[in-house]
Design an enzyme around this catalytic site. Structure first.
Site, PDB file in Angstrom:
ATOM      1  N   SER A 152      -7.504  -5.612  -4.744  1.00 17.01           N
ATOM      2  CA  SER A 152      -8.589  -6.182  -3.944  1.00 17.01           C
ATOM      3  C   SER A 152      -9.908  -6.157  -4.718  1.00 17.01           C
ATOM      4  CB  SER A 152      -8.747  -5.384  -2.641  1.00 17.01           C
ATOM      5  OG  SER A 152      -9.384  -4.148  -2.898  1.00 17.01           O
ATOM      6  N   HIS A 202       2.145   3.043  -9.039  1.00 18.62           N
ATOM      7  CA  HIS A 202       1.904   1.599  -9.192  1.00 18.62           C
ATOM      8  C   HIS A 202       3.074   0.930  -9.920  1.00 18.62           C
ATOM      9  CE1 HIS A 202      -1.978   2.042  -7.474  1.00 18.62           C
ATOM     10  NE2 HIS A 202      -2.463   2.784  -8.455  1.00 18.62           N
ATOM     11  N   ASN A 209     -10.993  -2.686  -5.003  1.00 17.70           N
ATOM     12  CA  ASN A 209     -10.232  -1.710  -5.792  1.00 17.70           C
ATOM     13  C   ASN A 209     -10.877  -1.373  -7.143  1.00 17.70           C
ATOM     14  OD1 ASN A 209      -7.053  -2.933  -4.534  1.00 17.70           O
ATOM     15  ND2 ASN A 209      -8.159  -1.102  -3.901  1.00 17.70           N
ATOM     16  N   ASP A 268       0.822  -1.219   0.000  1.00 18.78           N
ATOM     17  CA  ASP A 268       0.000   0.000   0.000  1.00 18.78           C
ATOM     18  C   ASP A 268       0.853   1.267   0.000  1.00 18.78           C
ATOM     19  OD1 ASP A 268      -2.343   1.434   0.000  1.00 18.78           O
ATOM     20  OD2 ASP A 268      -2.722   1.218   2.146  1.00 18.78           O
ATOM     21  N   ARG A 310      -4.739  -1.407   9.205  1.00 18.25           N
ATOM     22  CA  ARG A 310      -5.936  -2.230   9.004  1.00 18.25           C
ATOM     23  C   ARG A 310      -5.614  -3.375   8.051  1.00 18.25           C
ATOM     24  NH1 ARG A 310      -7.402   2.951   7.070  1.00 18.25           N
ATOM     25  NH2 ARG A 310      -6.995   3.157   4.837  1.00 18.25           N
TER      26      ARG A 310
HETATM   27  C1  IPE Z   1      -5.276  -2.673   0.210  1.00 17.62           C
HETATM   28  O1  IPE Z   1      -5.002  -1.343  -0.050  1.00 17.62           O
HETATM   29  C2  IPE Z   1      -5.325  -3.449  -1.071  1.00 17.62           C
HETATM   30  C3  IPE Z   1      -4.045  -3.623  -1.744  1.00 17.62           C
HETATM   31  C4  IPE Z   1      -2.888  -3.217  -1.320  1.00 17.62           C
HETATM   32  C5  IPE Z   1      -4.122  -4.329  -2.977  1.00 17.62           C
HETATM   33  P1  IPE Z   1      -6.184  -0.273  -0.200  1.00 17.62           P
HETATM   34  O2  IPE Z   1      -5.507   1.031  -0.456  1.00 17.62           O
HETATM   35  O3  IPE Z   1      -7.169  -0.729  -1.185  1.00 17.62           O
HETATM   36  O4  IPE Z   1      -6.846  -0.309   1.245  1.00 17.62           O
HETATM   37  P2  IPE Z   1      -7.736   0.778   1.984  1.00 17.62           P
HETATM   38  O5  IPE Z   1      -8.813   1.205   1.032  1.00 17.62           O
HETATM   39  O6  IPE Z   1      -6.842   1.919   2.338  1.00 17.62           O
HETATM   40  O7  IPE Z   1      -8.249   0.078   3.202  1.00 17.62           O
HETATM   41  C1  IPE Z   2      -1.768   0.166  -3.264  1.00 22.90           C
HETATM   42  O1  IPE Z   2      -1.513   1.523  -3.322  1.00 22.90           O
HETATM   43  C2  IPE Z   2      -2.094  -0.413  -4.621  1.00 22.90           C
HETATM   44  C3  IPE Z   2      -3.467  -0.863  -4.770  1.00 22.90           C
HETATM   45  C4  IPE Z   2      -4.374  -0.836  -3.832  1.00 22.90           C
HETATM   46  C5  IPE Z   2      -3.859  -1.369  -6.070  1.00 22.90           C
HETATM   47  P1  IPE Z   2      -2.674   2.600  -3.299  1.00 22.90           P
HETATM   48  O2  IPE Z   2      -3.022   2.937  -4.700  1.00 22.90           O
HETATM   49  O3  IPE Z   2      -3.783   2.170  -2.429  1.00 22.90           O
HETATM   50  O4  IPE Z   2      -1.933   3.831  -2.637  1.00 22.90           O
HETATM   51  P2  IPE Z   2      -2.546   4.907  -1.664  1.00 22.90           P
HETATM   52  O5  IPE Z   2      -3.096   4.167  -0.486  1.00 22.90           O
HETATM   53  O6  IPE Z   2      -3.618   5.628  -2.425  1.00 22.90           O
HETATM   54  O7  IPE Z   2      -1.395   5.774  -1.321  1.00 22.90           O
HETATM   55 MG    MG Z   3      -4.154   2.414  -0.452  1.00 25.14          MG
END
Ligand code: IPE
Ligand code: IPE
Ligand code: MG
Length: 252
Positions: A73, A45, A76, A28, A205
């Protein structure tokens, strides 16, 4: 990464360490990493995907046997379509790399398994996933799960449905249902539960990751954003784990 550089890389001395057998990683912070640099989120990414390759190889090199990386997820999909498309493109690139690096893959001995709901994925990605799984099926140095369109609750529902089918056709009685039956119907069937779950980016979390399997996992959090995550961070997590006293409900 080329071999010469990898050999020069400092590796954790695991001699007196209680090494986790299975490590889960919630990758994340890609979006915030990009925002901090004023670049589009997909660049975060892309960096995240690079770090995934590096940490995966490093973890295998120090002797971690099972790795599960949370890549996308079931929730997502609610992101802007351009972002979802960019992430899917990165999966394609990763999967196609396998073809170009057959020899290197042989040396890595990585058995790949994609966990999650494939029915929601683009058909070409499903084909590439199946190919990658088939071609790595004889590897056993390290087992790498990539959680793609994965949701822990969905996974449990899937397992319960399989059991319900057996009950419905008289193969099983409700009273006979065990925890092992539920575990056996998950994507991770046959694998040990994660000993350690790493979540960077300052969030505390689980976000629907390995809900059933993490019942007794140790957690390690860090403020580092995933694209900045280094092998030193991985060492810190492993060392912290090594010093933990896991009691599993017993007394210490
Ligand atoms: C968790 O990250 C899912 C992945 C890293 C693939 P998210 O960014 O989706 O989680 P939340 O929304 O902050 O809980
Ligand atoms: C995790 O990084 C990648 C995925 C959930 C696909 P994020 O894209 O959630 O990054 P933040 O949480 O917005 O910084
Ligand atoms: Mg995230």
């Amino acid at each position: 990464m080329c071999c010469a550089r990898r050999e020069a890389e400092k590796m954790l001395d695991t001699t007196n360490i209680n090494l986790p057998r299975h490590v889960g990683v919630i990758m994340d912070g890609n979006g915030r990493w990009a925002k901090k640099r004023g670049v589009p989120r997909w660049e975060g990414h892309r960096e995240g995907a690079r770090v995934f390759r590096r940490i995966g190889e490093y973890a295998a090199d120090i002797g971690v046997k099972y790795l599960t990386f949370y890549a996308f997820s079931t929730e997502n999909w609610s992101r802007p379509p351009e972002e979802v498309a960019a992430i899917m493109q990165l999966f394609r690139e990763y999967l196609l790399e396998g073809d170009e690096r057959i020899k290197e893959n042989e040396e890595k001995g990585m058995r790949l398994r994609f966990i999650g709901d494939r029915s929601g994925l683009p058909a070409d990605i499903v084909n590439l996933i199946e190919k990658a799984e088939r071609e790595s099926a004889d590897k056993s140095r390290v087992y790498v799960n990539i959680a793609l369109n994965y949701g822990g609750r969905d996974e449990i529902v899937g397992s319960v449905k399989k059991i319900a089918q057996k009950v419905a056709c008289g193969e099983m009685k409700p009273d006979d249902i065990t925890q092992d039956d539920i575990s056996g119907g998950l994507y991770t069937a046959g694998q040990p539960d994660p000993d350690l779950i790493i979540r960077p980016s300052g969030e505390y979390r689980i976000s629907n990751f390995l809900l059933w399997q993490s019942a007794y996992s140790e957690f390690w959090y860090s403020d580092v954003l995933w694209p900045d995550f280094t092998t030193d961070d991985f060492d810190r997590a492993v060392l912290a784990y090594s010093g933990r006293n896991r009691r599993f409900g017993n007394i210490g």
